[in-house]
Design a protein around this motif. Structure first.
Motif, PDB file in Angstrom:
ATOM      1  N   MET A 133       2.437 -10.396  -5.884  1.00  0.00           N
ATOM      2  CA  MET A 133       1.684 -10.038  -7.090  1.00  0.00           C
ATOM      3  C   MET A 133       0.581 -11.072  -7.343  1.00  0.00           C
ATOM      4  O   MET A 133       0.758 -12.260  -7.078  1.00  0.00           O
ATOM      5  N   HIS A 134      -0.570 -10.595  -7.859  1.00  0.00           N
ATOM      6  CA  HIS A 134      -1.617 -11.521  -8.294  1.00  0.00           C
ATOM      7  C   HIS A 134      -1.446 -11.764  -9.792  1.00  0.00           C
ATOM      8  O   HIS A 134      -1.254 -10.827 -10.568  1.00  0.00           O
ATOM      9  N   ILE A 135      -1.474 -13.040 -10.180  1.00  0.00           N
ATOM     10  CA  ILE A 135      -1.237 -13.417 -11.570  1.00  0.00           C
ATOM     11  C   ILE A 135      -2.372 -14.295 -12.065  1.00  0.00           C
ATOM     12  O   ILE A 135      -2.789 -15.232 -11.380  1.00  0.00           O
ATOM     13  N   VAL A 136      -2.879 -13.981 -13.250  1.00  0.00           N
ATOM     14  CA  VAL A 136      -3.959 -14.758 -13.860  1.00  0.00           C
ATOM     15  C   VAL A 136      -3.373 -15.576 -15.010  1.00  0.00           C
ATOM     16  O   VAL A 136      -2.636 -15.051 -15.851  1.00  0.00           O
ATOM     17  N   ILE A 137      -3.716 -16.854 -15.028  1.00  0.00           N
ATOM     18  CA  ILE A 137      -3.233 -17.772 -16.066  1.00  0.00           C
ATOM     19  C   ILE A 137      -4.429 -18.354 -16.802  1.00  0.00           C
ATOM     20  O   ILE A 137      -5.348 -18.884 -16.173  1.00  0.00           O
ATOM     21  N   MET A 138      -4.420 -18.265 -18.127  1.00  0.00           N
ATOM     22  CA  MET A 138      -5.457 -18.911 -18.921  1.00  0.00           C
ATOM     23  C   MET A 138      -4.886 -20.199 -19.496  1.00  0.00           C
ATOM     24  O   MET A 138      -3.887 -20.190 -20.220  1.00  0.00           O
ATOM     25  N   GLY A 139      -5.526 -21.311 -19.147  1.00  0.00           N
ATOM     26  CA  GLY A 139      -5.076 -22.613 -19.625  1.00  0.00           C
ATOM     27  C   GLY A 139      -4.495 -23.436 -18.499  1.00  0.00           C
ATOM     28  O   GLY A 139      -3.505 -23.035 -17.880  1.00  0.00           O
ATOM     29  N   CYS A 140      -5.131 -24.585 -18.221  1.00  0.00           N
ATOM     30  CA  CYS A 140      -4.645 -25.441 -17.140  1.00  0.00           C
ATOM     31  C   CYS A 140      -4.142 -26.771 -17.700  1.00  0.00           C
ATOM     32  O   CYS A 140      -4.463 -27.835 -17.176  1.00  0.00           O
ATOM     33  N   GLY A 141      -3.384 -26.681 -18.786  1.00  0.00           N
ATOM     34  CA  GLY A 141      -2.683 -27.858 -19.278  1.00  0.00           C
ATOM     35  C   GLY A 141      -1.423 -28.054 -18.455  1.00  0.00           C
ATOM     36  O   GLY A 141      -1.276 -27.498 -17.366  1.00  0.00           O
ATOM     37  N   ARG A 142      -0.480 -28.820 -18.991  1.00  0.00           N
ATOM     38  CA  ARG A 142       0.744 -29.081 -18.228  1.00  0.00           C
ATOM     39  C   ARG A 142       1.535 -27.808 -17.965  1.00  0.00           C
ATOM     40  O   ARG A 142       2.043 -27.602 -16.859  1.00  0.00           O
ATOM     41  N   VAL A 143       1.620 -26.923 -18.977  1.00  0.00           N
ATOM     42  CA  VAL A 143       2.380 -25.686 -18.801  1.00  0.00           C
ATOM     43  C   VAL A 143       1.685 -24.763 -17.807  1.00  0.00           C
ATOM     44  O   VAL A 143       2.313 -24.227 -16.888  1.00  0.00           O
ATOM     45  N   GLY A 144       0.378 -24.576 -17.981  1.00  0.00           N
ATOM     46  CA  GLY A 144      -0.362 -23.693 -17.092  1.00  0.00           C
ATOM     47  C   GLY A 144      -0.326 -24.150 -15.647  1.00  0.00           C
ATOM     48  O   GLY A 144      -0.131 -23.345 -14.726  1.00  0.00           O
ATOM     49  N   ALA A 145      -0.506 -25.452 -15.431  1.00  0.00           N
ATOM     50  CA  ALA A 145      -0.495 -25.989 -14.074  1.00  0.00           C
ATOM     51  C   ALA A 145       0.881 -25.843 -13.436  1.00  0.00           C
ATOM     52  O   ALA A 145       1.008 -25.436 -12.277  1.00  0.00           O
ATOM     53  N   ALA A 146       1.932 -26.155 -14.203  1.00  0.00           N
ATOM     54  CA  ALA A 146       3.292 -26.037 -13.666  1.00  0.00           C
ATOM     55  C   ALA A 146       3.622 -24.581 -13.349  1.00  0.00           C
ATOM     56  O   ALA A 146       4.231 -24.275 -12.320  1.00  0.00           O
ATOM     57  N   LEU A 147       3.194 -23.675 -14.229  1.00  0.00           N
ATOM     58  CA  LEU A 147       3.431 -22.251 -14.017  1.00  0.00           C
ATOM     59  C   LEU A 147       2.715 -21.768 -12.759  1.00  0.00           C
ATOM     60  O   LEU A 147       3.283 -21.042 -11.934  1.00  0.00           O
ATOM     61  N   ALA A 148       1.458 -22.192 -12.600  1.00  0.00           N
ATOM     62  CA  ALA A 148       0.666 -21.791 -11.428  1.00  0.00           C
ATOM     63  C   ALA A 148       1.307 -22.282 -10.130  1.00  0.00           C
ATOM     64  O   ALA A 148       1.425 -21.534  -9.153  1.00  0.00           O
ATOM     65  N   GLN A 149       1.727 -23.526 -10.118  1.00  0.00           N
ATOM     66  CA  GLN A 149       2.335 -24.089  -8.909  1.00  0.00           C
ATOM     67  C   GLN A 149       3.648 -23.394  -8.567  1.00  0.00           C
ATOM     68  O   GLN A 149       3.920 -23.088  -7.404  1.00  0.00           O
ATOM     69  N   THR A 150       4.440 -23.109  -9.586  1.00  0.00           N
ATOM     70  CA  THR A 150       5.721 -22.437  -9.366  1.00  0.00           C
ATOM     71  C   THR A 150       5.519 -21.027  -8.818  1.00  0.00           C
ATOM     72  O   THR A 150       6.188 -20.617  -7.858  1.00  0.00           O
ATOM     73  N   LEU A 151       4.592 -20.286  -9.419  1.00  0.00           N
ATOM     74  CA  LEU A 151       4.341 -18.912  -8.976  1.00  0.00           C
ATOM     75  C   LEU A 151       3.802 -18.878  -7.552  1.00  0.00           C
ATOM     76  O   LEU A 151       4.168 -18.011  -6.755  1.00  0.00           O
ATOM     77  N   GLU A 152       2.931 -19.836  -7.234  1.00  0.00           N
ATOM     78  CA  GLU A 152       2.384 -19.870  -5.868  1.00  0.00           C
ATOM     79  C   GLU A 152       3.483 -20.173  -4.852  1.00  0.00           C
ATOM     80  O   GLU A 152       3.522 -19.574  -3.770  1.00  0.00           O
ATOM     81  N   LYS A 153       4.389 -21.079  -5.208  1.00  0.00           N
ATOM     82  CA  LYS A 153       5.499 -21.400  -4.302  1.00  0.00           C
ATOM     83  C   LYS A 153       6.397 -20.186  -4.078  1.00  0.00           C
ATOM     84  O   LYS A 153       7.042 -20.075  -3.036  1.00  0.00           O
TER      85      LYS A 153
END
Length: 222
Positions: free
Chosen positions: A1-21
């Protein structure tokens, strides 16, 4: 799935890294390009500089191919506007917004936007650790008849098997949190000190279950 995240604070960055993994493709939007440093050099997704509720910015992030959208910036208004644009303009079904004000969160939930009220969740978790008596509901089925809850256990249960706890309290132990890690117990698993016990039970039996957990095991039950 492709996922878009708005906000690259600590939560956004952690969420992005987890989803990519987990094998998803990810695009992160932030108006501050320096925020993308939090993603690290190993992040392979898109970094889009812009405002997360701007339609052109969302298109650049691949919103038209996305299966989900998360708004986790530091602004409640920005998060809810972006979530509504994703839901209403681009028909994204899986949308969630982080909201700091729990009163607003309740309003947006009624609008059909799932929200995570950061302050309330944190406060609830802190209270749970400071005042651990009783049962804290984590999930209820739509009918309200069954719920998943964390139930405080008296120290007299330590050293007893999960099977004994289930037999004597009438609940189903869904999982334990042990040293910060969730584990799925078997009937032979023994309760250890500091374990947090999460159970499935009937809502109308909460008082009885709480009492059974507070009283401890019956003599001879191991």
């Amino acid at each position: 799935m492709h996922i878009v995240i708005m906000g690259c604070g600590r939560v956004g960055a952690a969420l992005a890294q987890t989803l990519e993994k987990q094998g998803h493709t990810v695009a992160v939007i932030d108006r501050d390009p320096t925020a993308f440093r939090r993603l690290g050099s190993g992040f392979g997704g898109r970094r889009v500089t812009g405002v997360g509720f701007d339609q052109d910015t969302l298109r650049e992030a691949g919103i038209e191919e996305a299966g989900a959208f998360a708004a986790v910036s530091s602004g409640d208004n920005s998060n809810i506007i972006a979530a509504r644009v994703a839901r209403e303009m681009f028909a994204i079904e899986n949308v969630a917004a982080r909201i700091y004000d729990p009163r607003r969160a309740e309003v947006y939930q009624r609008l059909g936007i799932p929200t995570v009220a950061t302050v309330r969740w944190t406060a609830d978790q802190m209270l749970r650790r400071l005042l651990p008596s009783g049962a804290e509901p984590l999930w209820r089925d739509p009918s309200g008849g069954v719920q998943l809850a964390e139930v405080h256990t008296t120290s007299s249960w330590i050293g007893h098997k999960i099977s004994t706890l289930q037999e004597q309290t009438g609940v189903r132990v869904a999982f334990l949190t042990r040293l910060g890690e969730a584990i799925l117990p078997t009937s032979q698993t023994v309760l250890q000190e500091s374990d947090l016990v999460h159970v499935m039970m009937r809502t109308d039996e909460i008082a009885k279950v709480e009492a059974a957990f507070a009283e401890g095991p019956e003599e001879g039950g191991h």
